[in-house]
Design a protein around this motif. Structure first.
Motif, short mmCIF file in Angstrom:
data_model
loop_
_atom_site.label_atom_id
_atom_site.label_comp_id
_atom_site.label_asym_id
_atom_site.label_seq_id
_atom_site.Cartn_x
_atom_site.Cartn_y
_atom_site.Cartn_z
N VAL A 46 0.85 -1.18 0.00
CA VAL A 46 0.00 0.00 0.00
C VAL A 46 0.89 1.24 0.00
O VAL A 46 1.80 1.35 0.82
CB VAL A 46 -0.92 0.03 1.24
N THR A 47 0.61 2.14 -0.94
CA THR A 47 1.31 3.42 -0.99
C THR A 47 0.29 4.52 -0.71
O THR A 47 -0.69 4.64 -1.44
CB THR A 47 1.96 3.65 -2.37
N LYS A 58 -4.56 9.73 -0.75
CA LYS A 58 -4.83 8.83 -1.87
C LYS A 58 -4.00 7.57 -1.65
O LYS A 58 -2.82 7.65 -1.27
CB LYS A 58 -4.46 9.50 -3.19
N ALA A 59 -4.61 6.40 -1.84
CA ALA A 59 -3.92 5.14 -1.62
C ALA A 59 -3.89 4.31 -2.90
O ALA A 59 -4.88 4.22 -3.62
CB ALA A 59 -4.59 4.35 -0.51
N GLY A 63 -1.22 -6.19 -5.24
CA GLY A 63 -1.06 -7.49 -4.60
C GLY A 63 -0.55 -8.54 -5.56
O GLY A 63 -0.70 -8.41 -6.78
N PHE A 64 0.07 -9.59 -4.99
CA PHE A 64 0.63 -10.66 -5.82
C PHE A 64 0.50 -12.00 -5.07
O PHE A 64 0.72 -12.07 -3.86
CB PHE A 64 2.10 -10.40 -6.12
N ASN A 74 -1.99 -11.15 -10.03
CA ASN A 74 -1.72 -9.75 -9.70
C ASN A 74 -3.02 -8.97 -9.61
O ASN A 74 -3.96 -9.25 -10.35
CB ASN A 74 -0.87 -9.08 -10.78
N PHE A 75 -3.04 -7.97 -8.73
CA PHE A 75 -4.15 -7.03 -8.75
C PHE A 75 -3.64 -5.66 -8.37
O PHE A 75 -2.59 -5.52 -7.72
CB PHE A 75 -5.31 -7.47 -7.83
N SER A 76 -4.37 -4.64 -8.78
CA SER A 76 -4.06 -3.28 -8.35
C SER A 76 -5.37 -2.54 -8.16
O SER A 76 -6.35 -2.78 -8.87
CB SER A 76 -3.17 -2.56 -9.36
#
Length: 82
Positions: A46-47, A58-59, A63-64, A74-76
Motif C-alpha cells: 500500500v502506498t 490517496k492510496a 497485490g501478488f 496480480n491485482f491493483s
C-alpha cells in the motif's frame, strides 16, 4: 408481390416483410454470467500519498500471489481515498 394502392401512393410490402424477417432472424441469445468462486491471500503493498491542504490521502494498493487461480496472480486498486 403484393401491392396496396392508397390514393396516389403505391406501397410494396414484399421488401418490408423480407427486411423485418431478416432482422428478427439475426437476433442472438444472451449468455448468462458464470461465477467462479475462489479464495486467495495476496501479498499486498500500500502506498499512501497525502493530498496537500486537505485531510484526505490517496492510496494505491497492489497485490501478488503466484498460486492464485484463473490467472489472477496480480491485482491493483487505484483511486482510493480516505
Amino acid at each position: 408481390m403484393i401491392k396496396i394502392n392508397m390514393r396516389s401512393h403505391s406501397i410494396c410490402l414484399v421488401p418490408l416483410v423480407f427486411c423485418l424477417l431478416s432482422v428478427g432472424a439475426n437476433t442472438t441469445k444472451a449468455n448468462a454470467q458464470t461465477i467462479y468462486p475462489f479464495d486467495v491471500v495476496y501479498d499486498t503493498e500500500v502506498t499512501i500519498t497525502p493530498i496537500p491542504s486537505t485531510d484526505v490521502s490517496k492510496a494505491f494498493v497492489s497485490g501478488f500471489n503466484s498460486d492464485a487461480p484463473y490467472g489472477l496472480s496480480n491485482f491493483s486498486s487505484i483511486n482510493n481515498y480516505s
